[in-house]
Design a protein around this motif. Sequence first.
Motif, short mmCIF file in Angstrom:
data_model
loop_
_atom_site.label_atom_id
_atom_site.label_comp_id
_atom_site.label_asym_id
_atom_site.label_seq_id
_atom_site.Cartn_x
_atom_site.Cartn_y
_atom_site.Cartn_z
N ARG A 4 11.73 -28.23 -31.07
CA ARG A 4 11.18 -27.65 -32.20
C ARG A 4 10.14 -28.44 -32.68
O ARG A 4 10.06 -29.74 -32.28
CB ARG A 4 12.46 -27.52 -33.22
N THR A 61 17.49 -32.36 -34.87
CA THR A 61 16.67 -31.10 -35.48
C THR A 61 15.34 -30.86 -34.61
O THR A 61 14.99 -29.93 -34.86
CB THR A 61 16.20 -31.41 -36.76
N GLU A 87 9.90 -23.62 -35.81
CA GLU A 87 11.60 -23.63 -36.41
C GLU A 87 12.49 -23.25 -34.96
O GLU A 87 13.30 -24.08 -34.95
CB GLU A 87 11.59 -22.31 -37.22
N ASN A 141 15.16 -36.19 -45.45
CA ASN A 141 15.17 -36.27 -47.05
C ASN A 141 16.56 -36.93 -47.25
O ASN A 141 16.84 -37.96 -47.94
CB ASN A 141 14.98 -35.24 -47.87
N CYS A 192 16.74 -37.61 -36.63
CA CYS A 192 16.16 -36.38 -36.84
C CYS A 192 15.79 -35.87 -35.80
O CYS A 192 15.89 -34.61 -35.45
CB CYS A 192 14.83 -36.78 -37.85
N ASN A 201 10.14 -29.12 -39.04
CA ASN A 201 10.90 -27.95 -39.09
C ASN A 201 11.83 -28.10 -40.24
O ASN A 201 11.84 -29.33 -41.00
CB ASN A 201 11.47 -27.49 -37.73
N THR A 202 12.15 -26.99 -40.84
CA THR A 202 12.94 -26.94 -41.96
C THR A 202 14.24 -27.94 -42.15
O THR A 202 14.35 -28.80 -42.99
CB THR A 202 13.59 -25.64 -42.50
N ASP A 203 15.00 -27.84 -40.81
CA ASP A 203 16.01 -28.92 -40.65
C ASP A 203 15.65 -30.28 -40.61
O ASP A 203 16.17 -30.94 -41.20
CB ASP A 203 17.10 -28.39 -39.55
N TYR A 204 14.52 -30.76 -40.18
CA TYR A 204 14.12 -31.78 -40.08
C TYR A 204 13.76 -32.34 -41.44
O TYR A 204 14.18 -33.59 -41.70
CB TYR A 204 12.90 -31.96 -39.07
N LYS A 205 13.11 -31.62 -42.25
CA LYS A 205 12.83 -32.12 -43.61
C LYS A 205 13.97 -32.41 -44.31
O LYS A 205 13.85 -33.27 -45.13
CB LYS A 205 11.90 -30.98 -44.26
N ARG A 206 15.04 -31.43 -44.27
CA ARG A 206 16.35 -31.74 -45.11
C ARG A 206 16.99 -32.82 -44.53
O ARG A 206 17.38 -33.70 -45.41
CB ARG A 206 17.21 -30.32 -44.63
N ALA A 224 4.88 -20.51 -36.58
CA ALA A 224 5.81 -20.76 -37.17
C ALA A 224 7.15 -20.70 -36.63
O ALA A 224 8.08 -21.17 -36.95
CB ALA A 224 5.78 -20.28 -38.71
#
Length: 144
Positions: free
Chosen positions: A33, A76, A14, A45, A72, A37-42, A10
């Motif tokens: 990354r 990210t 990230e 979206n 993305c 990863n979290t930034d990609y998902k945000r 994990a």
Amino acid sequence: MKLSALKIDAEKLEQGAWVGDIPELEGVRFKVRGLGNTDYKRLQNRLIMAIPRKNRRNGLSVEDQTRIESRCVVDTILLDWDGLEDDDGRATPFSKELAADLLADPDMARLREGILYAAAIVAEQDAEDEEAVEGNSATASAGS
């Protein structure tokens, strides 16, 4: 399948890591990354929600999908590269601007695929390596 085989790293997902041995891109490495990863998902979206609802109702167009994926990846996923050269054999330094230009070029599909390949496996590498090391350690300990 063992549950341990499903583990990812994990932190690498990230934070990123260098990935080489990319199919069809001999001598090239990407610092990436992981996909999702979290930034990609945000960001993904946010970009999808910025498309008018009527244009999302039956799925995104291929053009919108490609534009969102490229943004993305640049923002990210891709952190650096090594081994890319211009046609005169000079190293091509990484920049987000150049990466964005190259990923926007349909003729650079192999580059996009290589980056996505690296991002798909970056979090798997250490989990596999650690499993191999743990396996070696257990055997060595058992023989003691």
